[in-house]
Design a protein around this motif. Structure first.
Motif, PDB file in Angstrom:
ATOM      1  N   ARG A   1       0.837  -1.209   0.000  1.00  0.00           N
ATOM      2  CA  ARG A   1       0.000   0.000   0.000  1.00  0.00           C
ATOM      3  C   ARG A   1       0.870   1.257   0.000  1.00  0.00           C
ATOM      4  O   ARG A   1       0.597   2.215  -0.722  1.00  0.00           O
ATOM      5  N   SER A   2       1.922   1.242   0.785  1.00  0.00           N
ATOM      6  CA  SER A   2       2.796   2.421   0.819  1.00  0.00           C
ATOM      7  C   SER A   2       3.655   2.514  -0.439  1.00  0.00           C
ATOM      8  O   SER A   2       3.885   3.603  -0.955  1.00  0.00           O
ATOM      9  N   LEU A   3       4.131   1.366  -0.936  1.00  0.00           N
ATOM     10  CA  LEU A   3       4.967   1.400  -2.134  1.00  0.00           C
ATOM     11  C   LEU A   3       4.190   1.903  -3.343  1.00  0.00           C
ATOM     12  O   LEU A   3       4.767   2.482  -4.269  1.00  0.00           O
ATOM     13  N   LEU A   4       2.870   1.697  -3.347  1.00  0.00           N
ATOM     14  CA  LEU A   4       2.043   2.154  -4.469  1.00  0.00           C
ATOM     15  C   LEU A   4       2.041   3.678  -4.603  1.00  0.00           C
ATOM     16  O   LEU A   4       1.665   4.208  -5.645  1.00  0.00           O
ATOM     17  N   MET A   5       2.453   4.382  -3.568  1.00  0.00           N
ATOM     18  CA  MET A   5       2.570   5.839  -3.679  1.00  0.00           C
ATOM     19  C   MET A   5       3.851   6.234  -4.398  1.00  0.00           C
ATOM     20  O   MET A   5       4.102   7.417  -4.611  1.00  0.00           O
ATOM     21  N   ALA A   6       4.679   5.240  -4.740  1.00  0.00           N
ATOM     22  CA  ALA A   6       5.978   5.496  -5.365  1.00  0.00           C
ATOM     23  C   ALA A   6       6.784   6.541  -4.594  1.00  0.00           C
ATOM     24  O   ALA A   6       7.198   7.565  -5.145  1.00  0.00           O
ATOM     25  N   PRO A   7       6.994   6.292  -3.308  1.00  0.00           N
ATOM     26  CA  PRO A   7       7.694   7.290  -2.495  1.00  0.00           C
ATOM     27  C   PRO A   7       9.181   7.352  -2.832  1.00  0.00           C
ATOM     28  O   PRO A   7       9.731   6.421  -3.407  1.00  0.00           O
ATOM     29  N   ASP A   8       9.815   8.467  -2.472  1.00  0.00           N
ATOM     30  CA  ASP A   8      11.262   8.591  -2.645  1.00  0.00           C
ATOM     31  C   ASP A   8      12.001   7.802  -1.570  1.00  0.00           C
ATOM     32  O   ASP A   8      13.123   7.359  -1.780  1.00  0.00           O
ATOM     33  N   VAL A   9      11.358   7.713  -0.411  1.00  0.00           N
ATOM     34  CA  VAL A   9      11.947   6.924   0.662  1.00  0.00           C
ATOM     35  C   VAL A   9      10.814   6.234   1.411  1.00  0.00           C
ATOM     36  O   VAL A   9       9.767   6.827   1.648  1.00  0.00           O
ATOM     37  N   VAL A  10      11.027   4.974   1.727  1.00  0.00           N
ATOM     38  CA  VAL A  10      10.028   4.258   2.511  1.00  0.00           C
ATOM     39  C   VAL A  10      10.630   3.954   3.881  1.00  0.00           C
ATOM     40  O   VAL A  10      11.808   3.619   3.998  1.00  0.00           O
ATOM     41  N   LEU A  11       9.818   4.179   4.918  1.00  0.00           N
ATOM     42  CA  LEU A  11      10.243   3.929   6.289  1.00  0.00           C
ATOM     43  C   LEU A  11       9.493   2.703   6.768  1.00  0.00           C
ATOM     44  O   LEU A  11       8.273   2.745   6.906  1.00  0.00           O
ATOM     45  N   LEU A  12      10.202   1.625   6.977  1.00  0.00           N
ATOM     46  CA  LEU A  12       9.540   0.375   7.348  1.00  0.00           C
ATOM     47  C   LEU A  12       9.837   0.064   8.804  1.00  0.00           C
ATOM     48  O   LEU A  12      10.992  -0.092   9.195  1.00  0.00           O
ATOM     49  N   ASP A  13       8.762  -0.017   9.601  1.00  0.00           N
ATOM     50  CA  ASP A  13       8.947  -0.256  11.035  1.00  0.00           C
ATOM     51  C   ASP A  13       8.761  -1.741  11.328  1.00  0.00           C
ATOM     52  O   ASP A  13       7.631  -2.229  11.401  1.00  0.00           O
ATOM     53  N   GLU A  14       9.845  -2.439  11.471  1.00  0.00           N
ATOM     54  CA  GLU A  14       9.861  -3.890  11.705  1.00  0.00           C
ATOM     55  C   GLU A  14       8.900  -4.619  10.749  1.00  0.00           C
ATOM     56  O   GLU A  14       7.957  -5.258  11.179  1.00  0.00           O
ATOM     57  N   PRO A  15       9.170  -4.502   9.439  1.00  0.00           N
ATOM     58  CA  PRO A  15       8.215  -5.030   8.456  1.00  0.00           C
ATOM     59  C   PRO A  15       8.123  -6.549   8.460  1.00  0.00           C
ATOM     60  O   PRO A  15       7.167  -7.103   7.936  1.00  0.00           O
ATOM     61  N   THR A  16       9.101  -7.213   9.035  1.00  0.00           N
ATOM     62  CA  THR A  16       9.089  -8.671   8.941  1.00  0.00           C
ATOM     63  C   THR A  16       8.755  -9.315  10.282  1.00  0.00           C
ATOM     64  O   THR A  16       8.923 -10.521  10.456  1.00  0.00           O
ATOM     65  N   ALA A  17       8.221  -8.500  11.219  1.00  0.00           N
ATOM     66  CA  ALA A  17       8.010  -9.017  12.575  1.00  0.00           C
ATOM     67  C   ALA A  17       7.079 -10.231  12.629  1.00  0.00           C
ATOM     68  O   ALA A  17       7.372 -11.192  13.325  1.00  0.00           O
ATOM     69  N   GLY A  18       5.990 -10.211  11.857  1.00  0.00           N
ATOM     70  CA  GLY A  18       5.029 -11.315  11.980  1.00  0.00           C
ATOM     71  C   GLY A  18       5.255 -12.436  10.976  1.00  0.00           C
ATOM     72  O   GLY A  18       4.366 -13.254  10.758  1.00  0.00           O
ATOM     73  N   LEU A  19       6.426 -12.469  10.350  1.00  0.00           N
ATOM     74  CA  LEU A  19       6.622 -13.398   9.229  1.00  0.00           C
ATOM     75  C   LEU A  19       7.525 -14.570   9.593  1.00  0.00           C
ATOM     76  O   LEU A  19       8.430 -14.439  10.420  1.00  0.00           O
ATOM     77  N   ASP A  20       7.294 -15.711   8.919  1.00  0.00           N
ATOM     78  CA  ASP A  20       8.224 -16.833   9.071  1.00  0.00           C
ATOM     79  C   ASP A  20       9.468 -16.551   8.237  1.00  0.00           C
ATOM     80  O   ASP A  20       9.482 -15.656   7.385  1.00  0.00           O
ATOM     81  N   ALA A  21      10.518 -17.303   8.481  1.00  0.00           N
ATOM     82  CA  ALA A  21      11.811 -17.013   7.856  1.00  0.00           C
ATOM     83  C   ALA A  21      11.734 -17.006   6.327  1.00  0.00           C
ATOM     84  O   ALA A  21      12.313 -16.125   5.679  1.00  0.00           O
TER      85      ALA A  21
END
Ligand code: ADP
Ligand code: MG
Lengths: 263, 220
Positions: free
Chosen positions: B152-172
């Motif tokens: 959803r955020s990448l769809l804005m085509a931002p110049d910089v993306v700030l990801l706050d622990e994006p992989t916290a709920g994910l398996d390896a």
């Protein structure tokens, strides 16, 4: 039927009702007799004070005295509306006043000039009681909207911040919360419209009938009054929410988390 | 790459007042930092170190109590905050999903939403099933939700993306896919990234450098 004006003796009889309440409290150990007494005394003093004050205003046939009195009442109503919040938020006083004043002004103007066509337009017998009643309802509506807005913003803070982070402005990010606040303020009014006359005969209707009015005439008045209440409540809530929302955000569209406290 | 930083923090300070208290707690004290266009930086630090607060400061969701933030060498104050947030896009730590299907959740903030084919390509890059577009967003798993908020955020085509622990709920395995997709997007568009994480096993290799935050008590 002629107008019944209760004598002091009649009022003393009515006080027996209060005695019954106190008796019950004492017998059952409810422990409310003291607060009941204070409330009853205050109620009495307030009502007589208002009675004499309004009698005085009825005598002064000056438009600026009548509108001035209503204006002062609107300031008080705005203060009371904010003070009644579970956690009063500084800065909401202004929006509350705008809501209460705007909602009252519009509704009172339509009713007194369009429906009742008061002559003169500021006739105190019409403007004071109607304006006062509309103001009271506007205040209730505003206070409900304020509590609801606060609770909704608090509950939805993650959602709102996520929407802000997606580049939305604060009115759009908080749109759901705003809607819920206005909706919440209107629920009691809608409910009372549904039950009026069936479950509950409004005090004014009762008062009018006691005052000798034809019940159907009293019903017509009540019909106007109910619509009036709905209009003032919704207008006040909507105006308040629109302005009040700004208090919860900074100029940079940041949610002011410090107004809410811990999660 | 130009010499001008994309994002810059100049002596950034942030202190907050705990609710119903008078005391001020400093979280950052004159913190300076610069991010070059297209650069990828990891922000490490234990829980409570201030990773989320730092990213929210960069997204202008929090106001610094001292110092200045710059985007393209113009102070944050010169931008209309909602516009700035489309260029400096934060993906919050807790994924927020709105009522409605996957499509709504991906495009609610866009004036010109991409077509379904484009959206499906995005889903595929993040290992999400294409039918997710028509599924109720609230019914998705935590890992699916979090990937949806990234897209959803990448769809804005931002110049910089700030990801706050994006992989916290994910398996390896999924974490690997997400890291790869993010790296690819960053390289493809020259998008800069700041990623917070409390462990750097997978994120470490994808970034150009790492900064480590210490909880205020330790720093003092
Ligand atoms: N605006 C704020 N109000 C109150 N406390 C805050 C605020 N911002 C940060 N904190 C506190 O600062 C500390 C750092 O929080 P956070 O940035 O979430 O750390 P991390 O993301 O590294 O776990 C926490 O103790 C948090 O409660
Ligand atoms: Mg965090």
């Amino acid at each position: 039927m002629t107008l019944i004006d209760p004598t002091p003796a009649d009022l003393a009889v009515a006080s027996l009702l209060y005695g019954a309440v106190v008796g019950l409290s004492l017998k059952e150990g409810l422990g409310v007799e003291k607060s009941l007494t204070v409330a009853a005394l205050r109620m009495g003093v307030q009502l007589f004070f208002v009675g004499y004050l309004v009698r005085f205003l009825f005598g002064v046939e000056r438009w600026y005295v009548v509108t001035g009195a209503l204006f002062l009442m609107s300031l008080y109503a705005a203060r009371a509306g904010v003070a009644r919040m579970k956690r009063p938020v500084p800065g909401l006083w202004g929006p509350m006043w705008i809501g209460v004043f705007g909602g009252t002004l519009f509704t009172t103007a339509v009713v007194t000039q369009g429906v009742l066509k008061l002559d003169p337009w500021y006739a105190p017998e019409g403007l004071i009681p109607l304006g006062g009643m509309i103001l009271g309802n506007a205040m209730n509506g505003g206070a409900l909207a304020a509590d609801r807005l606060h609770a909704e913003l608090k509950a939805r803070r993650d959602e709102i911040e996520a929407l802000l982070a997606l580049g939305l402005t604060y009115p759009r990010a908080a749109r759901e919360a705003s809607r819920e606040a206005v909706r919440g303020a209107l629920i009691p009014t809608v409910n009372s419209m549904l039950t009026v006359g069936i479950v509950h005969l409004p005090g004014i209707m009762v008062g009018q009938m006691l005052g000798g009015a034809d019940p159907v005439t009293a019903a017509k008045y009540q019909f106007v009054i109910m619509l009036m209440v709905a209009a003032s409540v919704s207008l006040t809530a909507a105006l308040f929410v629109k302005r009040g929302l700004a208090v919860y955000f900074t100029g940079a569209h940041q949610l002011r988390h410090e107004l809410f406290g811990e999660k | 790459m130009t010499n001008h930083p994309l994002l810059r923090a100049d002596h950034l300070s942030f202190q907050y007042t705990p609710f119903d208290e008078k005391r001020k707690v400093p979280l950052f004290d004159r913190f300076s930092f610069a991010l070059a266009p297209g650069e990828r930086v990891a922000v490490a630090g234990r829980s409570g170190a201030g990773k989320s607060a730092l990213l929210r400061l960069f997204a202008r969701l929090l106001e610094p109590t001292g110092g200045i933030l710059f985007f393209r060498e113009r102070p944050y104050g010169e931008y209309f905050a909602p516009t700035l947030r489309r260029q400096v896009a934060l993906v919050p730590q807790t994924p927020v999903i709105f009522d409605g299907d996957g499509r709504t959740n991906l495009t609610l903030h866009l004036d010109a939403p991409p077509d379904d084919a484009t959206l499906r390509t995005w889903l595929d890059r993040f290992d999400l099933p294409a039918d997710l577009l028509d599924r109720e967003g609230r019914a998705l798993s935590v890992g699916q939700k979090s990937r949806l908020t990234v897209i959803r955020s990448l769809l804005m085509a931002p110049d910089v993306v700030l990801l706050d622990e994006p992989t916290a709920g994910l398996d390896a395995a999924t974490e690997k896919i997400v890291v790869a997709a993010l790296t690819e997007e960053s390289q493809r568009r020259g998008m800069a990234m700041i990623v917070s994480a409390h462990h750097l096993d997978l994120i470490g290799p994808m970034v150009d450098r790492t900064i480590t935050l210490h909880p205020p008590a330790e720093a003092a």
